[in-house]
Design a protein around this motif. Structure first.
Motif, short mmCIF file in Angstrom:
data_model
loop_
_atom_site.label_atom_id
_atom_site.label_comp_id
_atom_site.label_asym_id
_atom_site.label_seq_id
_atom_site.Cartn_x
_atom_site.Cartn_y
_atom_site.Cartn_z
N ARG A 132 44.39 37.07 27.31
CA ARG A 132 45.56 37.96 27.32
C ARG A 132 46.78 37.11 27.66
O ARG A 132 46.71 36.27 28.55
CB ARG A 132 45.35 39.02 28.40
N SER B 159 47.39 43.99 23.24
CA SER B 159 46.63 43.93 24.48
C SER B 159 46.31 45.33 25.02
O SER B 159 47.20 46.17 25.13
CB SER B 159 47.42 43.16 25.54
N SER C 158 46.24 46.33 31.36
CA SER C 158 45.83 45.20 32.19
C SER C 158 44.58 45.46 33.02
O SER C 158 43.88 44.53 33.40
CB SER C 158 46.98 44.77 33.10
N ASP C 159 44.28 46.73 33.30
CA ASP C 159 43.06 47.02 34.07
C ASP C 159 41.80 47.05 33.18
O ASP C 159 40.70 47.20 33.69
CB ASP C 159 43.20 48.32 34.85
N THR C 160 41.97 46.88 31.88
CA THR C 160 40.83 46.81 30.96
C THR C 160 40.49 45.35 30.72
O THR C 160 41.30 44.60 30.19
CB THR C 160 41.17 47.48 29.61
N SER C 161 39.30 44.95 31.13
CA SER C 161 38.89 43.56 30.93
C SER C 161 37.69 43.44 30.01
O SER C 161 37.38 42.35 29.53
CB SER C 161 38.59 42.90 32.27
N GLU C 162 37.01 44.54 29.73
CA GLU C 162 35.83 44.50 28.88
C GLU C 162 36.06 45.35 27.64
O GLU C 162 36.39 46.52 27.74
CB GLU C 162 34.62 45.01 29.66
N GLN D 269 34.64 39.72 27.47
CA GLN D 269 35.52 39.82 28.63
C GLN D 269 36.87 39.20 28.29
O GLN D 269 36.93 38.09 27.78
CB GLN D 269 34.92 39.07 29.83
N ILE D 270 37.95 39.92 28.61
CA ILE D 270 39.30 39.40 28.40
C ILE D 270 39.75 38.73 29.68
O ILE D 270 39.65 39.31 30.76
CB ILE D 270 40.29 40.53 28.03
N SER D 271 40.24 37.51 29.57
CA SER D 271 40.77 36.81 30.75
C SER D 271 42.29 36.78 30.67
O SER D 271 42.87 36.92 29.62
CB SER D 271 40.21 35.39 30.82
#
Length: 192
Positions: A81, A168, A171-175, A189-191
């Motif tokens: 991201r 994107s 921001s609280d979504t990482s998967e 997984q988003i880093s």
């Protein structure tokens, strides 16, 4: 007479401005000692130690592996991201089969705007199951997908570095789930 004086003054100002711009441009392009040393130090760091096989910022171990038809494999090496509101997914498309394979046209998706720009990974999507949203590959102002384009065939054992850029998720979504036509989907997984 005042018109003649004005036109001479304008020409003088144009010449003076051009000379100043040229002087600044030459000074900005000049090679000082510090600039000459920077490339040497960066190339020295590249030559020392092992040669990395993945792009900068990518993990050695793939985040996910998507299997496609006829031995095609997409290995996702990073999903980063950035501050501009994008997620860039990097990886490699590999022909794990025994013979050359044409890349399926279905990977481009079915949108007319993307198809007219040639073969691409424009059919890829990210699915945020938590937020119940699907994100499509971004396009530039001419409708071209922001993804690897212009490939048609992979020889047996050949790999092609690929990327896809998406809007994107929050921001609280990482998967998210990466989906590509003719391939099995995978969770990544988003880093960042």
């Amino acid at each position: 007479m005042s018109m003649r004086f004005t036109s001479k003054a304008r020409r003088g100002m144009v010449v003076l401005t051009a000379a100043a711009a040229l002087t600044i441009g030459v000074a900005g392009c000049g090679g000082g000692e510090d600039e000459d040393k920077k490339p040497e130090s960066s190339s020295a760091s590249k030559d020392s130690g092992s040669n990395p096989s993945t792009q900068e910022g990518q993990a050695d171990e793939p985040l996910a592996e998507l299997k496609g038809s006829n031995g095609l494999i997409l290995q996702v090496t990073s999903a980063q991201r950035d501050a501009g509101g994008f997620v860039t997914v990097n990886g490699s498309l590999k022909n794990d089969g025994a013979k050359s394979l044409p890349i399926p046209s279905a990977l481009s998706g079915n949108e007319t705007e993307i198809i007219k720009n040639g073969r691409s990974l424009g059919g890829a999507t990210l699915v945020d199951s938590k937020g119940k949203k699907r994100y499509y590959v971004l396009r530039d102002t001419d409708g071209r997908p922001l993804t690897t384009t212009g490939f048609s065939t992979l020889k047996a054992g050949e790999s092609l570095a690929v990327f896809m850029q998406f809007p994107s998720p929050p921001s609280d979504t990482s998967e998210v789930s990466l989906q590509l036509p003719t391939f099995a989907s995978a969770t990544i997984q988003i880093s960042g």
